[in-house]
Design an enzyme around this catalytic site. Structure first.
Site, PDB file in Angstrom:
ATOM      1  N   GLU A  98       0.847  -1.196   0.000  1.00  0.00           N
ATOM      2  CA  GLU A  98       0.000   0.000   0.000  1.00  0.00           C
ATOM      3  C   GLU A  98       0.879   1.242   0.000  1.00  0.00           C
ATOM      4  O   GLU A  98       2.026   1.201   0.465  1.00  0.00           O
ATOM      5  CB  GLU A  98      -0.894   0.022   1.244  1.00  0.00           C
ATOM      6  N   LYS A 132       2.404   4.639   1.275  1.00  0.00           N
ATOM      7  CA  LYS A 132       2.637   5.247   2.589  1.00  0.00           C
ATOM      8  C   LYS A 132       2.320   6.743   2.462  1.00  0.00           C
ATOM      9  O   LYS A 132       3.154   7.542   2.058  1.00  0.00           O
ATOM     10  CB  LYS A 132       4.072   5.032   3.054  1.00  0.00           C
ATOM     11  N   ASP A 159       1.825  10.510   3.185  1.00  0.00           N
ATOM     12  CA  ASP A 159       2.573  11.435   4.043  1.00  0.00           C
ATOM     13  C   ASP A 159       1.582  12.349   4.756  1.00  0.00           C
ATOM     14  O   ASP A 159       1.294  13.456   4.314  1.00  0.00           O
ATOM     15  CB  ASP A 159       3.556  12.242   3.202  1.00  0.00           C
ATOM     16  N   TYR A 185      -6.345  -0.066   7.899  1.00  0.00           N
ATOM     17  CA  TYR A 185      -6.294  -1.260   8.759  1.00  0.00           C
ATOM     18  C   TYR A 185      -7.556  -1.342   9.605  1.00  0.00           C
ATOM     19  O   TYR A 185      -8.103  -0.318  10.021  1.00  0.00           O
ATOM     20  CB  TYR A 185      -5.059  -1.218   9.664  1.00  0.00           C
ATOM     21  N   LYS A 208      10.902   3.495   2.390  1.00  0.00           N
ATOM     22  CA  LYS A 208      10.786   4.944   2.201  1.00  0.00           C
ATOM     23  C   LYS A 208      11.679   5.399   1.058  1.00  0.00           C
ATOM     24  O   LYS A 208      12.845   4.994   0.965  1.00  0.00           O
ATOM     25  CB  LYS A 208      11.144   5.685   3.497  1.00  0.00           C
ATOM     26  N   CYS A 227      14.641  47.717   3.006  1.00  0.00           N
ATOM     27  CA  CYS A 227      13.776  47.207   1.943  1.00  0.00           C
ATOM     28  C   CYS A 227      14.467  47.333   0.591  1.00  0.00           C
ATOM     29  O   CYS A 227      14.968  48.407   0.243  1.00  0.00           O
ATOM     30  CB  CYS A 227      12.458  47.989   1.934  1.00  0.00           C
ATOM     31  N   CYS A 251      12.188  50.108  -1.555  1.00  0.00           N
ATOM     32  CA  CYS A 251      12.017  51.524  -1.198  1.00  0.00           C
ATOM     33  C   CYS A 251      13.073  52.043  -0.235  1.00  0.00           C
ATOM     34  O   CYS A 251      13.106  53.234   0.075  1.00  0.00           O
ATOM     35  CB  CYS A 251      10.628  51.760  -0.612  1.00  0.00           C
ATOM     36  N   CYS A 299       8.833  45.401   5.796  1.00  0.00           N
ATOM     37  CA  CYS A 299       9.002  46.800   5.414  1.00  0.00           C
ATOM     38  C   CYS A 299       7.762  47.547   5.921  1.00  0.00           C
ATOM     39  O   CYS A 299       6.648  47.248   5.490  1.00  0.00           O
ATOM     40  CB  CYS A 299       9.127  46.943   3.905  1.00  0.00           C
ATOM     41  N   CYS A 304       5.907  51.867  -0.547  1.00  0.00           N
ATOM     42  CA  CYS A 304       6.702  50.759  -1.083  1.00  0.00           C
ATOM     43  C   CYS A 304       5.970  50.166  -2.287  1.00  0.00           C
ATOM     44  O   CYS A 304       4.874  49.602  -2.135  1.00  0.00           O
ATOM     45  CB  CYS A 304       6.906  49.705   0.005  1.00  0.00           C
TER      46      CYS A 304
END
Length: 681
Positions: A113, A115, A117, A226, A312, A406, A409, A424, A430
């Protein structure tokens, strides 16, 4: 409709909706449209409000969550949830097979099956009804997250009559599909929040969220893998997976019965070649002995079962040269470092850039220009730098460090306590922040000005016509007609874009139409940090107008459902800014909807200064109706009990946790009739 007919219709609707949910989430084969489903759900909601005595906790309408869990209770597992032994090599797989062969001394087969994540979960059913959901925890005991898991559409709350035992347990993996994860991250960025790093982190964080209503809005899904319990028919694990599917559970289609370890290895190789095409993340393949009686014979070590192992896959990596680091400024001012790389092929695509996340990550990696870096594209959606090859580093290289000002700006960056990002603070000067706010304002879920887009916003900004969202409503035909910009296409050729009559009229019509967009979406469009689409609705419905919201105090704001100190602080900061007051004044003059169209008139001030929590089912009111009466008489609402709560109005089936909290804090609990007495009715 009389009660008998109502009960019959409610039962019929519940059965129909559960069947449609099963076809949609488990079989991926819907037979009705989303609209038709929503109409059936609305009919059920209406009937349940009219006849609350027939509302079942397993009704399809109860998937939206709403329960607040202040702390998760630890529960001991009936069957320990042990971890699997992991391997990354074919040789260790063969060693595992040799151990199985030696201990069984007879024929056996395997089931392979995927696995997934995600986050492991144990689901406990009694008489076909989900009664508890428990996380893995330390394998011996985990956290009770039942309220959160009940919001996941693919988890059956109640099974159709079948041949399942009275009591059984199902193990599964909760995860986020990639499409839903990407959609959620885009929304988080729109709302000024940090995106999640990957689907697994997002899943784990969501399951431990204390507000199940928030969990319900996250795109969680499940595959079960299961079955445990007594008096379960069949000796084959593969057979039991098919039984689970028949009972209404979602089982992954990608699995195989393998007669020997050679078939197992071929399956692992096939999945490894195509795993990037899956619409969810996996990190390997789980191999189990198929026979349950053979599993019992093999037994367990102190840490893992002897009858299963997880192969894995190694995260796909590549090494390449770090050429430079750019710093991108987002709509909220957050500055993100991005590595520019010598192009390298990884996981089916050519990678030229990788995220460095923030200053802390850069410092931990100690990245330097010219370094040979290792990049990974495993569970991450965006490639990331995981390490640096120190041995290949040039002696003259210097630490990259994080910028202090920044890049757009020149303003000195600031970092708020407890946050990883540098910001910023120059919101009004900006350029990328201004353009980001403008693009957010015109978006579909905000003002929905389809005739504008990112490219046209860029032209309007570069031409000096627009510097903030209010400037959009000062645009005229004469200002727009003939506006031009030269751009370079992908073919390297320059081409000229200009605003002609049709384009100009579409823009002006779009702006005019946006003046009818309701207040809650205007509030979202303002781009207040942490005020996303849902929070904007809550604030708009509670305060009813921008003037009321602007006058709100910190204590008042945190009494609003889902508004915590972080959101309240952001709202207060927004309205404390003189520039924002001027902006709102101009939007008001332009004719935008800055109050709810159905604003309620205050009937009395009898409940002024009092904070209420509403819990349970009522006879004379729907729950929303009761809340409206409280607000109409000057009272405030809160979703959770605190020392600032004055009353809990308690109906049938009041939440036990709310009752315990109220009693411990000395908060007065009143009945529906006592509430009527407070308002003289």
């Amino acid at each position: 409709m009389d009660k008998q007919k109502a009960l019959a219709r409610i039962r019929q609707l519940c059965e129909e909706l559960q069947a449609h949910n099963y076809r949609y989430y488990q079989l991926a084969a819907p037979v009705i449209s989303d609209f038709e489903f929503d109409q059936l759900l609305k009919e059920l909601e209406t009937l349940e409000k009219e006849f609350p005595e027939f509302l079942s906790p397993n009704s399809p309408t109860q998937r939206v969550g709403g329960e607040i869990t202040r702390e998760f209770i630890s529960v001991k597992h009936k069957y320990p949830m042990l971890s699997l032994e992991n391997t990354y090599s074919e040789g260790e797989l063969r060693d595992f097979d040799n151990r199985v062969s030696r201990l069984l001394a007879g024929p056996y087969e395997y089931v392979c099956e995927l696995k997934i994540d995600g986050v492991s979960i144990s689901l406990i059913y009694e008489n076909g009804t989900l009664v508890q959901a428990i996380t893995r925890g330390d394998g011996i005991q985990g956290d009770d997250v039942t309220a959160n898991v009940k919001t996941i559409q693919s988890v059956p709350l109640a099974l159709e009559p079948g041949d399942y035992p009275e009591s059984f347990e199902v193990r599964g993996e909760i995860f986020m599909p990639r499409a839903g994860f990407d959609r959620m991250n885009r929304q988080r960025e729109d709302e000024g929040e940090q995106p999640f790093a990957n689907p697994r982190n997002a899943t784990a964080g969501t399951l431990k969220t204390q507000d199940s209503q928030l969990v319900a809005r996250r795109p969680l899904d499940i595959f079960v893998y299961y079955l445990l319990g007594e008096k379960i028919a069949g000796d084959g694990h593969f057979e039991r997976l098919n039984m689970l599917r028949k009972w209404g559970f979602k089982v992954c289609d990608i699995k195989a019965r393998c007669q020997d370890i050679e078939e197992v290895i071929r399956f692992i190789e096939e999945i490894g070649d195509g795993r990037n095409q899956l619409d969810f993340d996996i990190d390997g393949v789980v191999i189990k002995v198929n026979s349950i009686s053979q599993q019992e014979k093999l037994g367990f070590t102190s840490k893992s079962p002897r009858w299963a192992i997880a192969y894995k896959y190694k995260a796909e990596e590549a090494s390449t040269k770090l050429l430079s680091i750019d710093y991108q400024v987002g709509r909220t001012g957050a500055v993100t470092p991005v590595a520019n790389l010598e192009p390298v092929f990884l996981s089916g695509t050519t990678v030229k850039r990788a995220t460095l996340h923030n200053a802390d990550v850069m410092a931990a990696l100690d990245v330097r220009i010219g370094d040979l870096v290792i990049i990974e594209k495993g569970g991450e959606i965006i490639p990331k730098i995981t390490s640096v090859d120190i041995h290949a580093r040039r002696p003259e290289s210097e630490p990259a460090g994080f910028i202090s000002h920044c890049p757009e700006c020149g303003t000195a960056l600031q970092r708020k306590e407890g946050e990883a990002a540098w910001y910023c603070p120059n919101e009004t000067g900006c350029p990328p922040q201004i353009k980001g706010k403008l693009v957010h304002f015109i978006a579909r879920k905000a003002m929905n000005i389809e005739s504008l887009g990112e490219g046209k916003i860029e032209m309007l900004f570069d031409s000096g016509l627009v510097r903030n969202i209010a400037d959009l409503y000062d645009l005229t035909y004469d200002k727009l007609f003939g506006l031009e910009k030269v751009i370079t296409g992908e073919d390297g050729k320059e081409k000229k874009i200009s605003f002609r009559e049709k384009t100009v009229l579409n823009i002006l019509n779009g702006l005019e139409n946006s003046k009818s967009v309701p207040f809650e979406r205007v509030l979202f469009a303002l781009g207040i940090r942490f005020v996303g689409e849902t929070v904007a609705k809550k604030l708009a419905r509670h305060y009813r107008s921008i003037e009321n919201l602007a006058r709100a105090t910190p204590d008042e704001l945190i009494t609003v459902d889902e508004i915590g100190e972080k959101i309240a602080g952001s709202v207060l900061s927004f309205f404390a800014d003189r520039h924002n007051h001027e902006l709102i004044g101009r939007l008001k003059d332009a004719g935008l909807q800055l109050q709810s169209a159905d604003e309620a008139v205050l009937q009395t001030n009898l409940l002024s200064g009092k904070t209420f929590v509403v819990s349970g089912v009522f006879t004379s009111f729907t729950r929303d109706g009761l809340k409206s009466v409280i607000e109409a008489n000057g009272g405030k609402l809160s979703s959770s009990v605190s020392s600032k709560t004055d009353y809990i109005v308690a109906g049938e089936n009041m939440g036990p946790e709310k009752r315990r909290k109220a009693e411990s804090l000395g908060v007065r609990i009143i009945t529906e009739d006592e509430f009527k007495g407070l308002i003289g009715s």
